[in-house]
Write a protein that holds these residues in place. Structure first.
Motif, PDB file in Angstrom:
ATOM      1  N   THR A   1       0.831  -1.201   0.000  1.00 29.73           N
ATOM      2  CA  THR A   1       0.000   0.000   0.000  1.00 29.73           C
ATOM      3  C   THR A   1       0.867   1.252   0.000  1.00 29.73           C
ATOM      4  N   ASP A   2       1.919   1.249   0.810  1.00 27.28           N
ATOM      5  CA  ASP A   2       2.834   2.386   0.839  1.00 27.28           C
ATOM      6  C   ASP A   2       4.220   1.922   1.224  1.00 27.28           C
ATOM      7  N   LEU A   3       5.201   2.498   0.577  1.00 29.50           N
ATOM      8  CA  LEU A   3       6.608   2.259   0.898  1.00 29.50           C
ATOM      9  C   LEU A   3       7.365   3.512   0.493  1.00 29.50           C
ATOM     10  N   SER A   4       8.069   4.086   1.437  1.00 30.54           N
ATOM     11  CA  SER A   4       8.884   5.253   1.142  1.00 30.54           C
ATOM     12  C   SER A   4      10.001   5.336   2.167  1.00 30.54           C
ATOM     13  N   CYS A   5      10.960   6.179   1.877  1.00 31.82           N
ATOM     14  CA  CYS A   5      12.078   6.393   2.800  1.00 31.82           C
ATOM     15  C   CYS A   5      12.263   7.882   3.022  1.00 31.82           C
ATOM     16  N   LEU A   6      12.764   8.194   4.189  1.00 34.64           N
ATOM     17  CA  LEU A   6      13.213   9.545   4.510  1.00 34.64           C
ATOM     18  C   LEU A   6      14.717   9.453   4.720  1.00 34.64           C
ATOM     19  N   ILE A   7      15.474  10.180   3.911  1.00 29.34           N
ATOM     20  CA  ILE A   7      16.932  10.097   3.952  1.00 29.34           C
ATOM     21  C   ILE A   7      17.488  11.422   4.448  1.00 29.34           C
ATOM     22  N   PHE A   8      18.308  11.331   5.497  1.00 33.01           N
ATOM     23  CA  PHE A   8      18.865  12.544   6.081  1.00 33.01           C
ATOM     24  C   PHE A   8      19.917  13.142   5.165  1.00 33.01           C
ATOM     25  N   GLN A   9      19.764  14.434   4.880  1.00 30.74           N
ATOM     26  CA  GLN A   9      20.721  15.192   4.081  1.00 30.74           C
ATOM     27  C   GLN A   9      21.430  16.170   5.013  1.00 30.74           C
ATOM     28  N   PRO A  10      22.658  15.838   5.423  1.00 29.38           N
ATOM     29  CA  PRO A  10      23.337  16.679   6.416  1.00 29.38           C
ATOM     30  C   PRO A  10      23.582  18.114   5.954  1.00 29.38           C
ATOM     31  N   THR A  11      23.806  18.325   4.667  1.00 31.97           N
ATOM     32  CA  THR A  11      24.068  19.692   4.195  1.00 31.97           C
ATOM     33  C   THR A  11      22.850  20.591   4.378  1.00 31.97           C
ATOM     34  N   ALA A  12      21.659  20.015   4.269  1.00 28.50           N
ATOM     35  CA  ALA A  12      20.427  20.784   4.449  1.00 28.50           C
ATOM     36  C   ALA A  12      19.861  20.618   5.851  1.00 28.50           C
ATOM     37  N   ASN A  13      20.423  19.676   6.610  1.00 30.45           N
ATOM     38  CA  ASN A  13      19.967  19.362   7.958  1.00 30.45           C
ATOM     39  C   ASN A  13      18.474  19.021   7.981  1.00 30.45           C
ATOM     40  N   MET A  14      18.083  18.142   7.025  1.00 29.35           N
ATOM     41  CA  MET A  14      16.686  17.730   6.939  1.00 29.35           C
ATOM     42  C   MET A  14      16.581  16.363   6.276  1.00 29.35           C
ATOM     43  N   TYR A  15      15.420  15.728   6.425  1.00 30.86           N
ATOM     44  CA  TYR A  15      15.145  14.456   5.781  1.00 30.86           C
ATOM     45  C   TYR A  15      14.429  14.707   4.453  1.00 30.86           C
TER      46      TYR A  15
END
Length: 101
Positions: free
Chosen positions: A65-79
């Motif tokens: 039904t749903d599959l996703s990832c949140l990947i941390f981007q240190p340069t932007a300090n956000m997922y």
């Protein structure tokens, strides 16, 4: 090494939602493969070994039904969120690297 959060909802019922976090994208992609392998083991409990090809794995992913990832981007300090197509591409690259070893 980018901290990665896997968000997964296997079925239509919202109670099936869960998440897992990993220290890297590679670990997350390997984790998705393990989830699929566990699914196959439940489907074939009497099989001494489980084999599959990548198209079966991708069908499994597409049918979630749903599959996703949140990947941390240190340069932007956000997922940053990524979708199923991005995940399938990364899984393909991860498995290709493993096969080359």
């Amino acid at each position: 090494m980018s901290h990665t959060i896997l968000l997964i909802q296997p079925g239509e019922i919202s109670d099936t939602r869960t998440y897992t976090d990993y220290n890297s994208v590679r670990e997350c992609m390997e984790g998705i493969c393990r989830i699929f392998e566990e699914h196959l083991k439940r489907l074939h409990p009497n099989s001494p070994s489980i084999t599959y090809d990548i198209s079966e794995l991708f069908d499994f992913i597409d049918n979630l039904t749903d599959l996703s990832c949140l990947i941390f981007q240190p340069t932007a300090n956000m997922y940053v969120p990524v979708n199923k197509d991005w995940i399938k591409e990364k899984i393909y690259l991860t498995l290709r690297k493993q096969a080359a070893k």
